[in-house]
Every structure is written in structure tokens, then in C-alpha cells.
Scaffold this motif. Structure first.
Motif, short mmCIF file in Angstrom:
data_model
loop_
_atom_site.label_atom_id
_atom_site.label_comp_id
_atom_site.label_asym_id
_atom_site.label_seq_id
_atom_site.Cartn_x
_atom_site.Cartn_y
_atom_site.Cartn_z
N ARG A 117 -19.52 33.04 7.76
CA ARG A 117 -20.18 32.20 8.78
C ARG A 117 -21.70 32.44 8.77
O ARG A 117 -22.47 31.50 8.95
CB ARG A 117 -19.61 32.49 10.16
CG ARG A 117 -18.17 32.07 10.38
CD ARG A 117 -17.96 30.57 10.19
NE ARG A 117 -17.80 30.21 8.78
CZ ARG A 117 -18.09 29.01 8.28
NH1 ARG A 117 -18.61 28.09 9.07
NH2 ARG A 117 -17.89 28.75 7.01
N TYR A 118 -22.09 33.69 8.56
CA TYR A 118 -23.52 34.01 8.47
C TYR A 118 -24.16 33.28 7.29
O TYR A 118 -25.25 32.69 7.42
CB TYR A 118 -23.71 35.52 8.32
CG TYR A 118 -25.07 35.93 7.82
CD1 TYR A 118 -26.16 35.99 8.69
CD2 TYR A 118 -25.27 36.26 6.48
CE1 TYR A 118 -27.42 36.35 8.23
CE2 TYR A 118 -26.52 36.62 6.00
CZ TYR A 118 -27.59 36.66 6.88
OH TYR A 118 -28.83 37.02 6.41
N SER A 119 -23.50 33.31 6.15
CA SER A 119 -24.03 32.64 4.96
C SER A 119 -24.11 31.14 5.16
O SER A 119 -25.08 30.49 4.74
CB SER A 119 -23.14 32.96 3.74
OG SER A 119 -23.09 34.35 3.51
N ALA A 120 -23.08 30.56 5.80
CA ALA A 120 -23.04 29.11 6.00
C ALA A 120 -24.12 28.63 6.96
O ALA A 120 -24.70 27.55 6.77
CB ALA A 120 -21.66 28.70 6.53
N ILE A 121 -24.43 29.42 7.99
CA ILE A 121 -25.37 28.99 9.02
C ILE A 121 -26.80 29.45 8.73
O ILE A 121 -27.76 28.70 8.92
CB ILE A 121 -24.92 29.50 10.41
CG1 ILE A 121 -23.58 28.84 10.78
CG2 ILE A 121 -25.97 29.22 11.48
CD1 ILE A 121 -22.95 29.41 12.03
N CYS A 122 -26.94 30.68 8.26
CA CYS A 122 -28.28 31.24 8.03
C CYS A 122 -28.83 30.93 6.63
O CYS A 122 -30.05 30.93 6.43
CB CYS A 122 -28.27 32.75 8.26
SG CYS A 122 -27.80 33.21 9.94
N ASN A 123 -27.94 30.70 5.66
CA ASN A 123 -28.38 30.36 4.30
C ASN A 123 -27.59 29.15 3.78
O ASN A 123 -26.87 29.25 2.78
CB ASN A 123 -28.16 31.55 3.35
CG ASN A 123 -29.02 32.74 3.72
OD1 ASN A 123 -30.23 32.71 3.59
ND2 ASN A 123 -28.37 33.81 4.17
N PRO A 124 -27.69 28.00 4.45
CA PRO A 124 -26.87 26.84 4.07
C PRO A 124 -27.13 26.32 2.66
O PRO A 124 -26.20 25.85 1.99
CB PRO A 124 -27.24 25.79 5.13
CG PRO A 124 -28.59 26.22 5.63
CD PRO A 124 -28.59 27.71 5.58
N LEU A 125 -28.37 26.42 2.19
CA LEU A 125 -28.70 25.90 0.85
C LEU A 125 -28.11 26.77 -0.25
O LEU A 125 -27.83 26.28 -1.35
CB LEU A 125 -30.22 25.79 0.70
CG LEU A 125 -30.93 24.84 1.67
CD1 LEU A 125 -32.44 24.86 1.43
CD2 LEU A 125 -30.38 23.42 1.51
N ARG A 126 -27.94 28.04 0.03
CA ARG A 126 -27.40 28.97 -0.98
C ARG A 126 -25.93 29.29 -0.75
O ARG A 126 -25.35 30.11 -1.46
CB ARG A 126 -28.21 30.27 -0.96
CG ARG A 126 -29.68 30.12 -1.33
CD ARG A 126 -30.39 31.46 -1.29
NE ARG A 126 -29.74 32.43 -2.15
CZ ARG A 126 -29.77 33.75 -1.96
NH1 ARG A 126 -30.40 34.24 -0.91
NH2 ARG A 126 -29.14 34.56 -2.79
N TYR A 127 -25.33 28.66 0.25
CA TYR A 127 -23.96 29.01 0.65
C TYR A 127 -22.97 28.86 -0.50
O TYR A 127 -22.16 29.77 -0.76
CB TYR A 127 -23.52 28.15 1.84
CG TYR A 127 -22.09 28.39 2.25
CD1 TYR A 127 -21.71 29.59 2.85
CD2 TYR A 127 -21.11 27.43 2.02
CE1 TYR A 127 -20.39 29.82 3.22
CE2 TYR A 127 -19.79 27.65 2.39
CZ TYR A 127 -19.44 28.84 2.99
OH TYR A 127 -18.14 29.07 3.36
N SER A 128 -23.03 27.74 -1.20
CA SER A 128 -22.07 27.48 -2.29
C SER A 128 -22.20 28.49 -3.42
O SER A 128 -21.20 28.90 -4.02
CB SER A 128 -22.27 26.07 -2.83
OG SER A 128 -22.02 25.11 -1.83
#
Length: 306
Positions: A117-128
Motif C-alpha cells: 500500500r505504501y508503494s502504491a500510494i507514495c510511489n505510484p509511478l514506480r509501483y509496477s
């Protein structure tokens, strides 16, 4: 003193008149928990739109919930059915090990989900690129490996103890403190070792979860649109609810000076923790998750059309 080979679980001594009601209720909860968690595993496995990191880890949590409730409830049902509360010491230790393994595994998995959830919200561009399929499998495998390895260490330590004296456990399952109370030898080192394991597998994950959500909240507060804030926060509301229920209950159990379930209130909290939490997880995710509801409705429509 004679060596202990069997233990007696007192359970709920004041609930004998409600034995049939309690048996029926626990059986329904157990069946509902198994069906609910299997439903989540099936939905995620069969629905392509649910093949995402969050749902992948949710299936792992469902498996840990099944292990947790299966370690506790069948023995309670057995005792309620035949009114015999004897259990071999080896089975008692095995029950505690299964229970503690499931708890530690869920702690680590909830931590991994908070990182997702942290990666999806705080780093959305790098999430994938961060939460790719391979990395998700590594995180899940690492959670299982750490839980199993450290619980094996704990299991070996407890099995080396010598047990004697009274064999009565004032609880409905084999918890840690009653087992240590049976020991004929000093358990200071054992308790120290277990404290270290708890810090590694329970406290540290909780601190990481809190840290993740502090970062998530900071990122959400930077969003100007109130509607967008709610939309973003809704993606982690189910996970946050489960974390609050899980850690809230376990904290209540260990804060109370109950010596492993001697107080009635501690037994009630333990019952909610070991039986209530596993069934609440699928309910929370089903009620608060549109994707799961859509997948369930799709499968229901497919079956009805046939």
C-alpha cells in the motif's frame, strides 16, 4: 514430582449449561471461516483482474487464518462434544507451535501488505516495477520461511524443558505461559529467547506497519481534492481495519496480567482473537472491496446462467 505426559484444559468451566449452544456457534464460525477464506483464495485465483500484489498477499493471509483457526477450534469442539479435556503433552506443544506460527506469519504478511500500500500510494509511478510478480513471491516465501524457522527454534527450546507437577491449564487451548508454568527447571533463558522472537516477528512488523501508514497519511494529505483523498485512502482501509483488529486484540491479551488466560476476560479476548479474527478478515475485505464483490457476482452469474 511425576513427569507430565497429559494436560487438562479447563476451558470455560462456567459455560457447561451452554455447551450445546457454544458447540453449535463455534462449529458455524469454523465452517464460515474456512468457506470465507477459501472463497477469497478461489476468487483471486480465478479472476484475472484480481491478479495484483494486494490480492496475492490477501490469499496468503487467508491461508494463515485457516491455519490459525484450525489449530484451535477442532480441539475445542472435540472437548465440548465428548466432555473430555485431556490432551497429550506433545499435542499440546504442537498446538501452541501451530498457533504461534500462524500468528507470526500473519504479522509478517500484514507488514508486506502495508509495504504494498505504501508503494502504491507514495510511489505510484514506480509501483509496477517495485511490486513485480517475482518480488511478491520472494516476500511471501520469506514470510513463510522466517515464521517457520524461528518457530522451529522456539519449538526445540520448549521441547527440551522437563514438565512436572500440576497438569491443569486454565484456558481453552495450549498457550505459552501455562506450558512454561509446568516446567521443573528455570525458564528464564527460554522466556528471553521467546521475547526476542516476539520482538522480531510481532513488534518489529507492527512498527513497520505504523511507519508505512504515517508515510501514507502524509502523502494523502498532500492531495488537494477531498474526493481523491477518500478514493486513495479506500484502497488501504480494509487492510488498516484488519491490522487494528488483529493487533488490538493481541495487545489486550498480553497487556492484561492474566498469566496466559487465567482471567475470564482474557479467555474471552483470546477466543475473539483465535476464532473471531479469522472470520472477520474475509468479511471485512468482502464488504469493503468492490473488486472482490464484482468477481463474486461474476462467478454467481456464470453459475446461474448454466
Amino acid at each position: 514430582m511425576s513427569r507430565i505426559t497429559t494436560v487438562i484444559l479447563v476451558g470455560f468451566p462456567n459455560a457447561e449449561i451452554f455447551r450445546v449452544i457454544l458447540f453449535t456457534l463455534l462449529l458455524l464460525i469454523y465452517c464460515g471461516t474456512i468457506c470465507g477464506n477459501l472463497m477469497i483464495i478461489t476468487l483471486v485465483s480465478t479472476s484475472k483482474n484480481l491478479h495484483t500484489p494486494m490480492y496475492f498477499f490477501l490469499t496468503q493471509v487467508s491461508i494463515s487464518d485457516v491455519i490459525l483457526i484450525t489449530a484451535i477450534v477442532p480441539s475445542i469442539l472435540h472437548f465440548l462434544l465428548i466432555e473430555v479435556r485431556f490432551m497429550r503433552l506433545t499435542l499440546c506443544i504442537a498446538q501452541y507451535n501451530s498457533f504461534s506460527f500462524a500468528v507470526c506469519l500473519e504479522c509478517l504478511l500484514l507488514t508486506v501488505m502495508s509495504f504494498d500500500r505504501y508503494s502504491a500510494i507514495c510511489n505510484p509511478l514506480r509501483y509496477s516495477s517495485i511490486m513485480n510478480f517475482r518480488f511478491c513471491n520472494v516476500l511471501a516465501a520469506l514470510s513463510w520461511f522466517l515464521s517457520m524457522s524461528l518457530i522451529c527454534i522456539e519449538s526445540i527450546t520448549i521441547s527440551k524443558l522437563q514438565f512436572c507437577g500440576s497438569n491443569v491449564i486454565h484456558h481453552f487451548f495450549c498457550d505459552l505461559y501455562p506450558l512454561l508454568k509446568f516446567s521443573c527447571i528455570d525458564t528464564t533463558m527460554v522466556q528471553l529467547e521467546i521475547t526476542i522472537l516476539i520482538v522480531i516477528l510481532v513488534v518489529t512488523p507492527f512498527v513497520l506497519i505504523i511507519t508505512s501508514y504515517i508515510c501514507i497519511i502524509i502523502s494523502i494529505l498532500k492531495i488537494h481534492s477531498l474526493t481523491q483523498r477518500r478514493k486513495v485512502f479506500s484502497t488501504c482501509s480494509s487492510h488498516l481495519t484488519v491490522v487494528c483488529i488483529f493487533y488490538g486484540t493481541i495487545s489486550s491479551i498480553y497487556i492484561l496480567p492474566s498469566k496466559g488466560g487465567a482471567l475470564p476476560i482474557s479467555r474471552v479476548l483470546s477466543l475473539f482473537y483465535t476464532v473471531g479474527t479469522p472470520i472477520l478478515n474475509p468479511i471485512v475485505y468482502s464488504l469493503r472491496n468492490k473488486e472482490l464483490n464484482k468477481a463474486l457476482q461474476k462467478i454467481h452469474s456464470t453459475i446461474r446462467d448454466k
